[in-house]
Design a protein around this motif. Structure first.
Motif, PDB file in Angstrom:
ATOM      1  N   LEU A 174       0.793  -1.231   0.000  1.00  0.00           N
ATOM      2  CA  LEU A 174       0.000   0.000   0.000  1.00  0.00           C
ATOM      3  C   LEU A 174       0.826   1.283   0.000  1.00  0.00           C
ATOM      4  N   LYS A 175       2.147   1.167   0.158  1.00  0.00           N
ATOM      5  CA  LYS A 175       2.960   2.389   0.296  1.00  0.00           C
ATOM      6  C   LYS A 175       2.926   3.269  -0.953  1.00  0.00           C
ATOM      7  N   TYR A 176       2.575   2.676  -2.098  1.00  0.00           N
ATOM      8  CA  TYR A 176       2.533   3.460  -3.335  1.00  0.00           C
ATOM      9  C   TYR A 176       1.235   4.266  -3.474  1.00  0.00           C
ATOM     10  N   GLU A 177       0.319   4.137  -2.516  1.00  0.00           N
ATOM     11  CA  GLU A 177      -0.986   4.800  -2.615  1.00  0.00           C
ATOM     12  C   GLU A 177      -0.965   6.240  -2.115  1.00  0.00           C
ATOM     13  N   SER A 178       0.126   6.670  -1.469  1.00  0.00           N
ATOM     14  CA  SER A 178       0.200   8.039  -0.955  1.00  0.00           C
ATOM     15  C   SER A 178       0.220   9.048  -2.095  1.00  0.00           C
ATOM     16  N   GLY A 179      -0.618  10.054  -1.981  1.00  0.00           N
ATOM     17  CA  GLY A 179      -0.637  11.109  -2.993  1.00  0.00           C
ATOM     18  C   GLY A 179      -2.038  11.633  -3.227  1.00  0.00           C
ATOM     19  N   VAL A 180      -2.185  12.428  -4.281  1.00  0.00           N
ATOM     20  CA  VAL A 180      -3.471  13.018  -4.629  1.00  0.00           C
ATOM     21  C   VAL A 180      -4.194  12.107  -5.622  1.00  0.00           C
ATOM     22  N   HIS A 181      -5.432  11.741  -5.277  1.00  0.00           N
ATOM     23  CA  HIS A 181      -6.274  10.915  -6.143  1.00  0.00           C
ATOM     24  C   HIS A 181      -7.378  11.814  -6.710  1.00  0.00           C
ATOM     25  N   ARG A 182      -7.505  11.805  -8.027  1.00  0.00           N
ATOM     26  CA  ARG A 182      -8.473  12.687  -8.685  1.00  0.00           C
ATOM     27  C   ARG A 182      -9.642  11.879  -9.226  1.00  0.00           C
ATOM     28  N   VAL A 183     -10.861  12.389  -9.041  1.00  0.00           N
ATOM     29  CA  VAL A 183     -12.058  11.722  -9.564  1.00  0.00           C
ATOM     30  C   VAL A 183     -12.760  12.649 -10.549  1.00  0.00           C
ATOM     31  N   GLN A 184     -13.203  12.075 -11.664  1.00  0.00           N
ATOM     32  CA  GLN A 184     -13.963  12.814 -12.675  1.00  0.00           C
ATOM     33  C   GLN A 184     -15.288  12.081 -12.894  1.00  0.00           C
ATOM     34  N   ARG A 185     -16.392  12.755 -12.582  1.00  0.00           N
ATOM     35  CA  ARG A 185     -17.707  12.144 -12.787  1.00  0.00           C
ATOM     36  C   ARG A 185     -18.797  13.205 -12.660  1.00  0.00           C
ATOM     37  N   VAL A 186     -20.026  12.808 -12.991  1.00  0.00           N
ATOM     38  CA  VAL A 186     -21.181  13.697 -12.863  1.00  0.00           C
ATOM     39  C   VAL A 186     -21.770  13.486 -11.476  1.00  0.00           C
ATOM     40  N   PRO A 187     -21.727  14.498 -10.594  1.00  0.00           N
ATOM     41  CA  PRO A 187     -22.306  14.329  -9.253  1.00  0.00           C
ATOM     42  C   PRO A 187     -23.819  14.132  -9.325  1.00  0.00           C
ATOM     43  N   GLU A 188     -24.363  13.441  -8.330  1.00  0.00           N
ATOM     44  CA  GLU A 188     -25.813  13.202  -8.291  1.00  0.00           C
ATOM     45  C   GLU A 188     -26.588  14.508  -8.190  1.00  0.00           C
ATOM     46  N   THR A 189     -25.958  15.530  -7.624  1.00  0.00           N
ATOM     47  CA  THR A 189     -26.642  16.823  -7.444  1.00  0.00           C
ATOM     48  C   THR A 189     -26.536  17.704  -8.696  1.00  0.00           C
ATOM     49  N   GLU A 190     -25.817  17.231  -9.730  1.00  0.00           N
ATOM     50  CA  GLU A 190     -25.623  18.028 -10.944  1.00  0.00           C
ATOM     51  C   GLU A 190     -26.756  17.750 -11.936  1.00  0.00           C
ATOM     52  N   SER A 191     -27.621  18.746 -12.140  1.00  0.00           N
ATOM     53  CA  SER A 191     -28.783  18.558 -13.023  1.00  0.00           C
ATOM     54  C   SER A 191     -28.403  18.694 -14.495  1.00  0.00           C
ATOM     55  N   GLY A 192     -27.333  19.412 -14.779  1.00  0.00           N
ATOM     56  CA  GLY A 192     -26.949  19.659 -16.178  1.00  0.00           C
ATOM     57  C   GLY A 192     -26.110  18.554 -16.782  1.00  0.00           C
ATOM     58  N   GLY A 193     -25.757  17.553 -15.989  1.00  0.00           N
ATOM     59  CA  GLY A 193     -24.978  16.439 -16.515  1.00  0.00           C
ATOM     60  C   GLY A 193     -23.522  16.758 -16.782  1.00  0.00           C
ATOM     61  N   ARG A 194     -23.011  17.823 -16.152  1.00  0.00           N
ATOM     62  CA  ARG A 194     -21.604  18.192 -16.380  1.00  0.00           C
ATOM     63  C   ARG A 194     -20.674  17.362 -15.507  1.00  0.00           C
ATOM     64  N   ILE A 195     -19.521  17.012 -16.074  1.00  0.00           N
ATOM     65  CA  ILE A 195     -18.519  16.254 -15.328  1.00  0.00           C
ATOM     66  C   ILE A 195     -17.745  17.197 -14.415  1.00  0.00           C
ATOM     67  N   HIS A 196     -17.652  16.820 -13.158  1.00  0.00           N
ATOM     68  CA  HIS A 196     -16.892  17.608 -12.184  1.00  0.00           C
ATOM     69  C   HIS A 196     -15.600  16.863 -11.834  1.00  0.00           C
ATOM     70  N   THR A 197     -14.586  17.618 -11.489  1.00  0.00           N
ATOM     71  CA  THR A 197     -13.316  17.040 -11.043  1.00  0.00           C
ATOM     72  C   THR A 197     -13.109  17.383  -9.574  1.00  0.00           C
ATOM     73  N   SER A 198     -12.888  16.366  -8.766  1.00  0.00           N
ATOM     74  CA  SER A 198     -12.631  16.547  -7.331  1.00  0.00           C
ATOM     75  C   SER A 198     -11.366  15.797  -6.968  1.00  0.00           C
ATOM     76  N   THR A 199     -10.814  16.119  -5.813  1.00  0.00           N
ATOM     77  CA  THR A 199      -9.590  15.433  -5.372  1.00  0.00           C
ATOM     78  C   THR A 199      -9.688  15.040  -3.900  1.00  0.00           C
ATOM     79  N   ILE A 200      -8.948  13.992  -3.577  1.00  0.00           N
ATOM     80  CA  ILE A 200      -8.734  13.614  -2.175  1.00  0.00           C
ATOM     81  C   ILE A 200      -7.240  13.345  -2.008  1.00  0.00           C
ATOM     82  N   THR A 201      -6.765  13.379  -0.777  1.00  0.00           N
ATOM     83  CA  THR A 201      -5.376  12.999  -0.510  1.00  0.00           C
ATOM     84  C   THR A 201      -5.369  11.727   0.335  1.00  0.00           C
TER      85      THR A 201
END
Length: 358
Positions: A174-201
């Motif tokens: 698991l040591k290689y998992e450290s870092g910024v993970h980025r997600v690209q998807r359409v949130p459930e709250t997005e009515s226009g169907g636009r893809i949003h980009t979010s990040t977690i560390t």
């Protein structure tokens, strides 16, 4: 390399001889150390013995070709010769990898910290999904998980979660998992169907035991408070939650998962030890910048290591340019291909560095 292998073979035989002595079991510390060393040496010794056997097969096959006149026997000798030569090449590569310096933390348990980054609630929801990904990956490896600290956002997302994974070799994978993970998807709250980009560390830290890192308790300040939650039985009616502040570094850790103040205090200390131990490791690694890069990328948490693209069902690890089109199975804990590819890339880089030095 072969002089070193001979030395390791001699050492292995010495250990096996010592373990057969009746008095060794009386000294548990010595017994554990010998068993650990024997366990570490076994794969190297077995591969080296197979290598020596393959070399002997080559010599025997060559001798048979010189002496044998029967054509059928000569064909068998040629086949044996080719098989043994191919196996020798494979074993030489395997032995080089087995002889690479081993990370002393590889066999340790890990403390995992996941934090929502850019993206608000969507980042928190993804943090909760990545937490479940690692829990399922742990289950597939028959490892155990233990919640340390959790800060929810009220709609099923995690602003921050800290948990422990207990299992042989957890840090090595698991040591290689450290870092910024980025997600690209359409949130459930997005009515226009636009893809949003979010990040977690994600931060992966080897569990630090008292022998690894000596913590001065005079540097620690404990505060107790009443645990908060979503109501009902989740909320304690006593001051069982613990806030631990490490005065020299300013690190603050809150634990309220347990109903016992003592258990929360122990968990907070575990997390603190691991964070301080990681800081010490980071100092050491910064002093050896080139060696740090051998861990597939720099390992810097600010480095974007991976993208999860849900509309395309795609996962991309940017460090090794690996792309998989089976995001659903990865999110269900099937990280094996990703981890194996990262380990292989790490080993290839270390072997290349060794060849450059040679």
């Amino acid at each position: 390399m072969f002089d070193r292998l001979e030395d390791l073979l001699i050492r292995y035989e010495e250990i096996m001889s010592e373990l057969n002595e009746p008095t060794v079991a009386e000294d548990q510390n010595r017994f554990r150390k010998l068993m650990k060393e024997q366990s570490d040496l076994t794969p190297i010794v077995e591969a080296y013995k197979e290598y020596k056997a393959a070399k002997q097969n080559v010599e025997d096959s060559l001798a048979m070709l010189d002496e044998e006149s029967d054509e059928e026997m000569r064909e068998l000798a040629k086949e044996e010769l080719n098989d043994s030569k191919a196996r020798i090449e494979e074993l030489e590569k395997e032995l080089k990898i087995l002889l690479l310096p081993k990370d002393p933390n590889d066999d340790k348990n890990v403390i995992v910290e996941i934090r929502a980054g850019a993206g608000g609630d969507e980042a928190a929801l993804f943090a909760a999904e990545v937490y479940r990904l690692y829990v399922r990956f742990a289950e597939r490896n028959r490892w155990k998980t233990e919640m340390m600290s959790l800060n929810e956002n009220g709609i099923g997302g995690f602003k921050e979660v800290i948990f422990m994974i207990n299992g042989q070799g957890a840090y090595s994978k698991l040591k290689y998992e450290s870092g910024v993970h980025r997600v690209q998807r359409v949130p459930e709250t997005e009515s226009g169907g636009r893809i949003h980009t979010s990040t977690i560390t994600v931060a992966i830290m080897p569990e630090a035991e008292e022998v690894d890192f000596e913590l001065n308790m005079n540097d620690c300040k404990f505060d107790v408070f009443r645990a908060s939650g979503n109501g009902g039985q989740c909320v304690n009616t006593t001051d069982s939650a613990v806030r631990l502040t490490h005065i020299p570094t300013g690190i603050v850790i809150s634990c309220q998962d347990e109903k016992s103040q003592l258990k929360n205090k122990d968990k907070a200390l575990k997390v603190l030890r691991s964070r301080l131990y990681e800081l010490e490791l980071q100092k050491k690694n910064d002093a050896e910048a080139e060696a740090r890069r051998s861990q597939v990328g720099t390992g810097d948490r600010s480095e974007k290591i991976r993208t999860y693209n849900f509309p395309q069902g795609r996962l991309t690890d940017h460090r090794i340019k690996l792309t998989l089109h089976r995001l659903d199975s990865v999110m269900d804990g099937d990280l094996f291909e990703v981890i194996d590819s990262l380990i292989a890339a790490d080993q290839a880089m270390k072997l290349s560095n060794l060849n450059d030095e040679a």
